[in-house]
Design an enzyme around this catalytic site. Structure first.
Site, PDB file in Angstrom:
ATOM      1  N   ASN A 150       0.832  -1.055  -0.284  1.00 16.09           N
ATOM      2  CA  ASN A 150       0.035   0.476  -0.016  1.00 16.09           C
ATOM      3  C   ASN A 150       0.595   1.227   0.188  1.00 16.09           C
ATOM      4  O   ASN A 150       1.390   1.875   1.074  1.00 16.09           O
ATOM      5  CB  ASN A 150      -1.019  -0.350   1.145  1.00 16.09           C
ATOM      6  CG  ASN A 150      -2.078   1.108   1.353  1.00 16.09           C
ATOM      7  OD1 ASN A 150      -2.194   2.379   0.332  1.00 16.09           O
ATOM      8  ND2 ASN A 150      -2.392   1.691   2.190  1.00 16.09           N
ATOM      9  N   LYS A 180       0.174   3.828  -0.447  1.00 16.67           N
ATOM     10  CA  LYS A 180      -0.220   5.527   0.437  1.00 16.67           C
ATOM     11  C   LYS A 180      -0.092   7.149  -0.657  1.00 16.67           C
ATOM     12  O   LYS A 180      -0.309   6.430  -1.921  1.00 16.67           O
ATOM     13  CB  LYS A 180       0.035   5.463   1.592  1.00 16.67           C
ATOM     14  CG  LYS A 180      -0.026   4.661   2.873  1.00 16.67           C
ATOM     15  CD  LYS A 180      -0.174   4.758   4.145  1.00 16.67           C
ATOM     16  CE  LYS A 180      -0.281   2.915   4.708  1.00 16.67           C
ATOM     17  NZ  LYS A 180      -0.123   3.203   6.339  1.00 16.67           N
ATOM     18  N   HIS A 215      -9.706   0.820   4.490  1.00 19.82           N
ATOM     19  CA  HIS A 215      -8.187   1.151   5.549  1.00 19.82           C
ATOM     20  C   HIS A 215      -8.500   1.795   6.872  1.00 19.82           C
ATOM     21  O   HIS A 215      -9.168   3.064   6.595  1.00 19.82           O
ATOM     22  CB  HIS A 215      -6.934   1.599   4.533  1.00 19.82           C
ATOM     23  CG  HIS A 215      -5.721   1.980   4.704  1.00 19.82           C
ATOM     24  ND1 HIS A 215      -5.366   3.138   6.098  1.00 19.82           N
ATOM     25  CD2 HIS A 215      -5.121   1.024   5.089  1.00 19.82           C
ATOM     26  CE1 HIS A 215      -4.371   1.897   6.481  1.00 19.82           C
ATOM     27  NE2 HIS A 215      -3.644   1.267   5.910  1.00 19.82           N
ATOM     28  N   GLU A 238      -6.687   4.450   8.013  1.00 24.67           N
ATOM     29  CA  GLU A 238      -6.649   5.707   7.192  1.00 24.67           C
ATOM     30  C   GLU A 238      -8.283   6.709   6.906  1.00 24.67           C
ATOM     31  O   GLU A 238      -8.373   7.459   7.344  1.00 24.67           O
ATOM     32  CB  GLU A 238      -4.927   6.375   6.943  1.00 24.67           C
ATOM     33  CG  GLU A 238      -4.010   5.845   7.299  1.00 24.67           C
ATOM     34  CD  GLU A 238      -3.181   5.127   6.757  1.00 24.67           C
ATOM     35  OE1 GLU A 238      -2.913   4.672   5.091  1.00 24.67           O
ATOM     36  OE2 GLU A 238      -2.394   4.812   7.787  1.00 24.67           O
ATOM     37  N   GLU A 245      -5.008  -5.491  10.554  1.00 28.49           N
ATOM     38  CA  GLU A 245      -3.914  -3.789  10.434  1.00 28.49           C
ATOM     39  C   GLU A 245      -4.224  -3.243  12.104  1.00 28.49           C
ATOM     40  O   GLU A 245      -5.171  -2.771  12.611  1.00 28.49           O
ATOM     41  CB  GLU A 245      -4.346  -2.862   9.858  1.00 28.49           C
ATOM     42  CG  GLU A 245      -3.858  -3.116   8.232  1.00 28.49           C
ATOM     43  CD  GLU A 245      -3.171  -2.656   7.691  1.00 28.49           C
ATOM     44  OE1 GLU A 245      -2.746  -2.502   6.981  1.00 28.49           O
ATOM     45  OE2 GLU A 245      -4.041  -1.093   6.815  1.00 28.49           O
ATOM     46  N   GLY A 253       2.588   2.136  10.791  1.00 27.53           N
ATOM     47  CA  GLY A 253       3.964   3.554  10.486  1.00 27.53           C
ATOM     48  C   GLY A 253       4.223   3.975  11.676  1.00 27.53           C
ATOM     49  O   GLY A 253       5.357   4.177  12.268  1.00 27.53           O
ATOM     50  N   SER A 299       3.719  -2.163   9.814  1.00 25.71           N
ATOM     51  CA  SER A 299       5.311  -2.439  10.798  1.00 25.71           C
ATOM     52  C   SER A 299       6.117  -3.409  10.302  1.00 25.71           C
ATOM     53  O   SER A 299       6.671  -3.860  10.585  1.00 25.71           O
ATOM     54  CB  SER A 299       6.042  -2.036  12.041  1.00 25.71           C
ATOM     55  OG  SER A 299       4.824  -0.377  12.272  1.00 25.71           O
ATOM     56  N   GLY A 305       3.020  -0.747   4.327  1.00 28.22           N
ATOM     57  CA  GLY A 305       2.741   0.980   4.165  1.00 28.22           C
ATOM     58  C   GLY A 305       4.733   0.557   3.678  1.00 28.22           C
ATOM     59  O   GLY A 305       5.092   0.574   2.450  1.00 28.22           O
TER      60      GLY A 305
HETATM   61  P1  13P Z   1       3.013   0.945   7.742  1.00 27.41           P
HETATM   62  O1  13P Z   1       3.853  -0.654   6.920  1.00 27.41           O
HETATM   63  O2  13P Z   1       3.797   1.687   7.528  1.00 27.41           O
HETATM   64  O3  13P Z   1       3.216   0.669   9.373  1.00 27.41           O
HETATM   65  O4  13P Z   1       2.025   0.501   7.026  1.00 27.41           O
HETATM   66  C1  13P Z   1       0.996  -0.373   7.467  1.00 27.41           C
HETATM   67  C2  13P Z   1      -0.561  -0.308   6.708  1.00 27.41           C
HETATM   68  O5  13P Z   1      -0.830   0.864   7.245  1.00 27.41           O
HETATM   69  C3  13P Z   1      -1.100  -1.049   5.228  1.00 27.41           C
HETATM   70  O6  13P Z   1      -2.061  -0.640   4.833  1.00 27.41           O
END
Ligand code: 13P
Length: 263
Positions: free
Chosen positions: A11, A13, A106, A108, A178, A184, A224, A245
């Site tokens: 992803n 983002k 997601h 976010e 997640e 993140g 992560s 991510g």
């Molecule tokens: P990270 O791998 O940066 O923690 O993000 C995970 C994520 O939100 C994937 O959709």
């Protein structure tokens, strides 16, 4: 689960311009080139990249020309096919670019753009109508976890997001678990804890769609994930892969995850 499906999805983002996206996907092809490749993916691992919507066309062009085993996904879409919905992207538009996957719900998007289980459910249905596999996300906040509400919250997200679907729809369906506190932050869930929640997700899916259907639904962990920790997640009974991510933004780190996710 016998020989489980293994899936690594990136992803991106809101990172990468269209030009940067081309370099990244070409670089990824090179990094994965030494693995055995077939329709299914790389050495048994299905690989999906989900760039921002403005990059889909350029990444599609690279994938169309080079024909690597990398599949294309989007990060969001609207549920209508077309209409006066300024700023939205429709399933028809994604399908036209051979986008076979779409991340939906997601955390976010739920946090910053007001997505709810109800809107996620409409999008899931629209994706399925167009033969796009939804990667439906769920995950609890730190407060919910500390209050012992993880399982009940996840259950409401899964049931809300899959409302009105049938067992047959689950043939083309992916769930991503997640935990919000692991996204993140560099903090990962312990693989066994992630597996417990994922087993619960599978049980919730079984209660609605039956054990057989639920057994075959790939459920990914996200939060992560890196080349150094993916093998521990893959070793768990119910985890089929990862939604990545940060570590998907560089070809070398993403390819490292793919390689370490192999059997
Ligand atoms: P990270 O791998 O940066 O923690 O993000 C995970 C994520 O939100 C994937 O959709």
């Amino acid at each position: 689960m016998g020989d489980k499906r293994r899936i690594i999805a990136g992803n991106w983002k809101m990172y990468k311009t269209a030009k940067e996206a081309v370099f990244l996907v070409q670089d990824l092809e090179d990094q994965l080139d030494d693995l055995a490749q077939d329709d299914r993916g790389y050495d048994g691992v299905e690989v999906i990249v989900c760039p921002p919507s403005t990059d889909l066309k350029s990444v599609y062009t690279v994938l169309w020309q080079d024909k690597p085993a990398i599949k294309l996904g989007a990060q969001n879409m609207f549920w209508e096919d077309e209409g006066a919905y300024t700023g939205e992207v429709s399933p028809l538009m994604l399908k036209d670019l051979e986008c076979d996957y779409v991340i939906l719900g997601h955390s976010e998007r739920r946090m910053y753009f007001g997505e709810t289980d109800e809107t996620v459910n409409k999008k899931v249905k629209a994706a399925l109508r167009h033969d796009i596999t939804p990667i439906m996300c769920c995950g609890e906040s730190l407060e919910q976890r500390e209050a012992g509400k993880t399982d009940s919250f996840i259950e409401s997200q899964i049931l809300g997001g899959t409302e009105g679907l049938e067992a047959g729809d689950m043939k083309s369906f992916i769930v991503a678990y997640e935990p919000i506190w692991a996204i993140g932050t560099g903090k990962t869930a312990l693989p066994e804890d992630a597996n417990d929640v994922i087993r619960h997700i599978r049980a919730v899916l079984a209660s609605r769609f039956g054990t057989d259907a639920a057994q075959d639904i790939p459920i990914l962990y996200g939060g992560s994930v890196k080349a150094g920790n993916i093998a521990d997640f893959m070793a768990e009974s119910d985890i089929n892969g990862a939604l990545v991510g940060g570590a998907s933004l560089e070809a070398e780190s993403f390819a490292g995850i793919v390689k370490n996710a192999r059997k």
